[in-house]
Design a protein around this motif. Sequence first.
Motif, PDB file in Angstrom:
ATOM      1  N   LYS A 129      -4.047   0.259   5.639  1.00 53.42           N
ATOM      2  CA  LYS A 129      -3.640  -1.062   5.144  1.00 53.42           C
ATOM      3  C   LYS A 129      -4.725  -2.116   5.315  1.00 53.42           C
ATOM      4  O   LYS A 129      -5.026  -2.863   4.379  1.00 53.42           O
ATOM      5  CB  LYS A 129      -2.349  -1.519   5.830  1.00 53.42           C
ATOM      6  CG  LYS A 129      -1.138  -0.802   5.322  1.00 53.42           C
ATOM      7  CD  LYS A 129       0.121  -1.375   5.908  1.00 53.42           C
ATOM      8  CE  LYS A 129       1.321  -0.639   5.330  1.00 53.42           C
ATOM      9  NZ  LYS A 129       2.573  -1.176   5.836  1.00 53.42           N
ATOM     10  N   ASP A 152       2.609   4.508   2.717  1.00 53.60           N
ATOM     11  CA  ASP A 152       2.737   3.520   3.786  1.00 53.60           C
ATOM     12  C   ASP A 152       2.169   4.084   5.090  1.00 53.60           C
ATOM     13  O   ASP A 152       2.889   4.518   5.977  1.00 53.60           O
ATOM     14  CB  ASP A 152       4.203   3.130   3.954  1.00 53.60           C
ATOM     15  CG  ASP A 152       4.365   1.927   4.858  1.00 53.60           C
ATOM     16  OD1 ASP A 152       3.354   1.251   5.135  1.00 53.60           O
ATOM     17  OD2 ASP A 152       5.499   1.659   5.292  1.00 53.60           O
ATOM     18  N   VAL A 177       0.850  -1.184   0.000  1.00 53.50           N
ATOM     19  CA  VAL A 177       0.000   0.000   0.000  1.00 53.50           C
ATOM     20  C   VAL A 177       0.885   1.234   0.000  1.00 53.50           C
ATOM     21  O   VAL A 177       1.795   1.359   0.811  1.00 53.50           O
ATOM     22  CB  VAL A 177      -0.951   0.020   1.225  1.00 53.50           C
ATOM     23  CG1 VAL A 177      -1.817   1.257   1.221  1.00 53.50           C
ATOM     24  CG2 VAL A 177      -1.803  -1.234   1.253  1.00 53.50           C
TER      25      VAL A 177
END
Length: 181
Positions: A46, A41, A38
């Motif tokens: 996530k 970050d 993803v």
Amino acid sequence: MRKELLFTLILIFALKTNTISAQKHHDIQNILYFNPEVEPDVEEIKEPTNLAFFSAVSDHISTHKKRKMLKTEIQLSFETADPKTISDYAVNNDADFVTVSKVKYFKVGLGKYVFSNQVVVSMKLFDKSGNLITESSYDTYRKNMRMLGSAENSIKIGTAGALKTIFKNLRKLKPITDNDI
């Protein structure tokens, strides 16, 4: 005599049924999916991204009878996926193919955590030896010109689009590999 004939017929029927079921199992392709990388970050996005991604994958795979989804909770780097690691995971999970993915959110606004609902879903498909077969990328803004809608829907649309391209490329490559064998 009749007992021997009956026993022989039962034995032949059992062997024939056993080989047919083995052939059916061999036709099914097991595809191992890693958690998508993803970008940016941010830990908070996530888990929802993974849920939307695997929801779209399972929806797409359910329409294909000859493919089976295997899921792992590990995340591999999209850019630097190691063929040895991919091969090890494929062998340990009895997978024919391995998919490494990336979901990139567009950043809009001035704030650090302000994201657009538009995403780019990128996928790479590897064989069980760790060789790259094909890759695909689907940009939800450029393909659908979506301005409204949730990020979850954008991830689902992007994942379905990337998978569609991956499987189309796989079908194009399959006759070549069948003739070479």
